[in-house]
Design an enzyme around this catalytic site. Structure first.
Site, PDB file in Angstrom:
ATOM      1  N   HIS A 473       2.380  -2.346  -6.156  1.00  0.00           N
ATOM      2  CA  HIS A 473       1.575  -3.045  -7.171  1.00  0.00           C
ATOM      3  C   HIS A 473       2.274  -2.992  -8.537  1.00  0.00           C
ATOM      4  O   HIS A 473       3.467  -2.739  -8.599  1.00  0.00           O
ATOM      5  CB  HIS A 473       0.152  -2.490  -7.209  1.00  0.00           C
ATOM      6  CG  HIS A 473      -0.469  -2.455  -5.834  1.00  0.00           C
ATOM      7  ND1 HIS A 473      -1.113  -3.539  -5.280  1.00  0.00           N
ATOM      8  CD2 HIS A 473      -0.454  -1.498  -4.879  1.00  0.00           C
ATOM      9  CE1 HIS A 473      -1.499  -3.221  -4.046  1.00  0.00           C
ATOM     10  NE2 HIS A 473      -1.116  -1.994  -3.778  1.00  0.00           N
ATOM     11  N   GLU A 487      -3.983   2.687  -8.728  1.00  0.00           N
ATOM     12  CA  GLU A 487      -2.880   2.810  -7.779  1.00  0.00           C
ATOM     13  C   GLU A 487      -1.523   2.529  -8.421  1.00  0.00           C
ATOM     14  O   GLU A 487      -0.563   3.260  -8.214  1.00  0.00           O
ATOM     15  CB  GLU A 487      -3.113   1.865  -6.581  1.00  0.00           C
ATOM     16  CG  GLU A 487      -2.015   1.978  -5.529  1.00  0.00           C
ATOM     17  CD  GLU A 487      -2.267   1.153  -4.285  1.00  0.00           C
ATOM     18  OE1 GLU A 487      -3.273   0.415  -4.240  1.00  0.00           O
ATOM     19  OE2 GLU A 487      -1.446   1.232  -3.346  1.00  0.00           O
ATOM     20  N   HIS A 549       2.705   3.784  -1.879  1.00  0.00           N
ATOM     21  CA  HIS A 549       1.354   3.259  -2.090  1.00  0.00           C
ATOM     22  C   HIS A 549       0.327   4.381  -2.073  1.00  0.00           C
ATOM     23  O   HIS A 549       0.602   5.491  -1.622  1.00  0.00           O
ATOM     24  CB  HIS A 549       0.997   2.239  -0.993  1.00  0.00           C
ATOM     25  CG  HIS A 549       1.622   0.901  -1.215  1.00  0.00           C
ATOM     26  ND1 HIS A 549       0.909  -0.193  -1.650  1.00  0.00           N
ATOM     27  CD2 HIS A 549       2.907   0.496  -1.089  1.00  0.00           C
ATOM     28  CE1 HIS A 549       1.729  -1.221  -1.766  1.00  0.00           C
ATOM     29  NE2 HIS A 549       2.950  -0.838  -1.431  1.00  0.00           N
ATOM     30  N   GLU A 611       1.609   5.764   2.456  1.00  0.00           N
ATOM     31  CA  GLU A 611       0.278   5.768   1.840  1.00  0.00           C
ATOM     32  C   GLU A 611      -0.042   7.238   1.574  1.00  0.00           C
ATOM     33  O   GLU A 611      -0.439   7.992   2.460  1.00  0.00           O
ATOM     34  CB  GLU A 611      -0.766   5.132   2.769  1.00  0.00           C
ATOM     35  CG  GLU A 611      -0.615   3.630   2.944  1.00  0.00           C
ATOM     36  CD  GLU A 611      -1.208   2.798   1.811  1.00  0.00           C
ATOM     37  OE1 GLU A 611      -1.599   3.374   0.775  1.00  0.00           O
ATOM     38  OE2 GLU A 611      -1.280   1.557   1.975  1.00  0.00           O
TER      39      GLU A 611
END
Lengths: 659, 166
Positions: A473, A487, A549, A611
């Site tokens: 992102h 995030e 992430h 993640e």
């Protein structure tokens, strides 16, 4: 007086179009513009905007596609209502019912009985003064006794709002539900329960503003409590005179719609995280002098004190005076524009846009293109023709030297770091990029212009020491946000730590972004954005690609660390990284999983997506707030990369292979 | 004799016409009374099958639409599952060869659960549709358009999804 409009055997004449009829639902006049009269019954069209509004207010949705025969409605509490064209039977959560008429197709729409549909959604059409009031109902009542606890579940068309009528602590419980009527049996005996004998439902209020009062007749010594409901539309009450109830007492007022979620019987302490503090070793200091692109983030900004254009015959030198070390990245675009961005730099002179006295350069622009935490100064040239442009160290800064004509096929991107008139670290060999660019207005909008298509690629591992880190992102794309954490900030934090560690271990590192920016362009499409991230690695022929992430989910209970791979070549890298993550982190180990994530699918080299933890989980969120945890994540990934590299020696590939 | 031959010819023509109608014109039918619909548990990994009774329409297109709508709705309320965002509907379901193309409404983009939830949702949808005879791949459109990814979660959509994607 309430007159349920359920009589469909009446002798009213059928007409193609229903008479102008007024429908009201919770204070809103609904217009079923396409409604038809079918034997006195209202038939509503599947694509009638009025029906869409009605369903929307109930949280329900309708699926229909001409050319097949099912019309499927999902209620707000996820019961499935199935109609079939040409068949009057329909099912509600699998239970067969019968509609006044069979649904039919007309003009590309499916027509359904409004009465049948409304009833399945716990809404009763009530005729009043020529208008039809679509009255929300308590449509279902469920009583069951298990382990000496009797549970009553009331299901409503809309999120439950209630008042407790009986006094707090009274054994006998009476609650009044707002805005719902009922046509359920007014009295119900309860068998098999020692605590609850009977209950009664008393409709009240008016057709437009109904209420329903529910009274529970209990044995002496019975306690009651609010139970956990499965949706906002449910009220669950528990009764027992034998065992202690764990739920909270029935409050004086309850409103399940406002919170967005059902009231769950959960002690506040359930969510308190075990904060991880000082569990890990102190942060290692950044290693100076070994930085690959771009510069360390904590250094003081360099100041650009002057920019002078010095024509030299057909060529042009642009002398730039800088107060200290500065990292730069230059780009050459296909339309003869060229620019260099000075990272962590502040422009002390006024911005300029003028035409130097040179036939080689049409215009010279100097501007602070971003300020605040990550200041960037851009020096841009529009060349008269394709020219060779060099960044050369000079006393007190550097020179942008515009030289002789070239064929335009030369290198198009470069980067490095200059201090005291010397290059202290050179650019990585970055593959040529064929250029295209946006218009002049968006040229200034961000440090790096849109990566163009088609993209030149280098074979994976052409740069055997190069690792591309992709902080998930960024810029206009915040990623997930929960518990005060964002995030895009966390992924950048971890990625910068990872870069420092890898550079200290002798790797070259390129980040898809190292500031809070979109990699492609602000508010771009996900595809452009994700492809741009892949391009960074594919163009540079990187050995590995790691995307960082932070996970999130609607339920706060989910937590843990997952490493994703997609291509066969990714698995060994993913397993190596995950081994270290699982060993070092205190989060739940969710394993290595295969997932078709764009960035790991479309990168040519071994690639993984980590993640790290769940933002949406209070315990994981507490970890993510700890810099020591973020450092531990970075360290684990770096260790995994090292393990993978020593187990999978680089096989030299020529750039022509595998493309 | 001539009349008899004419009658026989007519009967033969009728039989051929009926055969053609059954084989070509009438849509292929799904024989079973139930279909298997899957949902993904909140752990993001475990797929749970459940049987759903079919309605009276049994042609392939109707059954595929039915299966899609059931997968979008998810299991009965109260079952903890990764669920498609509320309001997500099937705009159309078409079948060509071994690929079902599912056109979903824009609601599917309002992902409060991020890529993790998206993966569970689509895994369940793909498993459900590929459980139907003859379907092995699922192409996903959103509001009629082919998208390379779902916007929320980076899950790729530009190629048909199959069970082997997971």
């Amino acid at each position: 007086m309430l007159l349920p409009a359920l009589g469909f055997g009446g002798a009213r004449p059928a007409a193609a179009q229903a008479a102008a009829k007024s429908f009201w639902f919770v204070g809103t006049n609904l217009i079923f513009a396409k409604a038809q009269n079918r034997g006195g019954e209202t038939a509503v069209a599947s694509d009638d905007p009025g029906l869409g509004r009605f369903l929307g207010k109930l949280g329900a949705s309708l699926s229909y596609d001409p050319g097949q025969r099912y019309v499927i409605v999902t209620s707000g509490d996820r019961r499935t209502i199935v109609f079939t064209l040409g068949d009057a039977r329909y099912t509600v959560a699998g239970v067969t019912q019968s509609a006044p008429f069979a649904p039919y197709q007309s003009g590309g729409s499916a027509y359904l009985s409004l009465t049948a549909l409304a009833k399945a959604l716990y809404v009763l059409p009530v005729e009043q003064g020529g208008a039809t009031i679509l009255q929300p109902q308590i449509g279902d009542l469920d009583v069951r006794t298990q382990n000496s606890v009797t549970t009553v579940t009331l299901r409503s068309a809309l999120p439950v709002k209630f008042q407790r009528v009986s006094a707090a602590g009274d054994e006998r419980l009476v609650v009044s539900l707002n805005a719902v009527g009922t046509s359920l049996e007014p009295q119900r005996e309860v068998s098999g329960s020692a605590a609850l004998h009977a209950l009664s439902l008393q409709p009240g209020g008016s057709a437009r503003n109904p209420t329903t009062t529910v009274a529970f007749e209990v044995s002496p010594g019975t306690a009651h409590a609010l139970g956990a409901s499965r949706s906002q539309n449910e009220l669950v009450l528990a009764f027992s005179n034998k065992v202690a109830l764990s739920g909270q007492p029935v409050p004086a007022n309850g409103d399940y719609g406002s919170g967005g979620a059902a009231v769950a019987v959960r002690a506040p302490g359930d969510l308190s995280p075990s904060a991880p503090t000082n569990e890990y070793a102190p942060l290692p200091a950044d290693v100076p002098g070994h930085e690959a692109l771009p510069p360390p983030p904590l250094q003081a900004a360099a100041h650009v004190t002057s920019v002078d254009a010095l024509p030299a015959g057909d060529a042009l030198d642009v002398r730039v005076a800088v107060s200290g070390p500065v990292a730069y990245e230059w780009h050459r675009l296909s339309d003869n524009r060229w620019y260099v961005d000075l990272r962590n730099a502040v422009l002390d002179t006024p911005a300029r846009d003028d035409q130097p006295r040179s036939t080689a350069v049409l215009s010279l622009r100097v501007k602070q293109i971003s300020a605040d935490a990550d200041p960037v100064v851009r020096i841009a040239l529009t060349l008269a023709s394709p020219r060779h442009v060099d960044v050369e160290p000079a006393a007190g800064g550097f020179t942008v030297a515009v030289g002789e004509n070239d064929d335009g096929e030369a290198q198009r991107v470069g980067a490095g770091r200059i201090a005291s008139g010397a290059v202290i670290s050179n650019a990585l060999p970055i593959a040529p990029v064929t250029g295209s660019a946006g218009g002049p207005s968006d040229f200034w909008s961000k440090p790096t212009p849109a990566p163009p298509a088609p993209i030149a690629r280098l074979a994976p591992g052409t740069n055997p020491r190069l690792i591309v880190i992709d902080p998930g992102h960024g810029g206009s794309d915040f990623g997930a946000e929960h518990n005060g954490l964002i995030e895009k900030d966390l992924t950048l934090d971890i990625s910068k730590r990872l870069r420092t560690l890898l550079v200290a271990r002798g790797w070259q590192v390129k980040m898809t972004r190292d500031t809070d920016v979109d990699v492609f362009a602000p508010n771009d499409s996900a595809h452009d954005e994700l492809q741009a991230r892949c391009d960074v690695a594919n163009q540079a022929g990187a050995r590995m690609f790691v995307s960082v992430h932070i996970n999130s989910f609607t339920s706060a209970s989910l937590n843990g660390t997952t490493t994703y791979y997609y291509k066969g070549a990714d698995l060994a890298l993913g397993e190596a990284i995950h081994r270290h993550l699982a060993a070092n982190l205190k989060t739940i180990d969710r394993g290595v999983r295969k997932e078709n994530f764009y960035v790991i699918h479309h990168t040519d080299m071994p690639a993984v997506l980590v993640e790290t933890a769940f933002l949406s989980n209070p315990s994981d969120a507490a970890y993510l707030r700890s810099p020591a945890f973020l450092q531990q994540v970075a360290l684990s990934i770096a260790d995994g990369i090292g393990e993978y590299a020593s187990n999978s020696p680089q096989v030299n590939v020529s750039p022509s292979d595998g493309l | 004799m001539k009349a008899l031959r004419a009658v026989l010819l007519l009967a033969l023509a009728a039989a051929i016409a009926y055969f053609l109608y059954r084989q070509i014109l009438q849509p292929k039918r799904v024989a079973a009374d139930t279909i298997t619909v899957y949902y993904c548990k909140a752990d993001g990994e475990t797929l749970v099958p459940w049987k759903v009774t079919l309605g009276p329409a049994r042609d392939r297109k109707s059954v595929a639409f039915y299966a899609t709508a059931q997968a979008l709705a998810g299991p009965v309320p109260g079952v903890e599952a990764i669920r498609f965002p509320q309001g997500t509907i099937a705009r159309s379901v078409t079948i060509a060869g071994d690929t079902a193309t599912v056109d979903l409404s824009k609601d599917v983009e309002s992902q409060p659960g991020g890529s993790f939830a998206e993966s569970g949702e689509f895994k369940a949808l793909v498993w459900t549709l590929t459980d139907l005879p003859g379907i092995s791949k699922v192409r996903v459109l959103i509001a009629g358009a082919a998208l390379p990814t779902l916007p929320g979660g980076h899950l790729e959509l530009d190629e048909p999804l199959a069970r082997s994607n997971w």
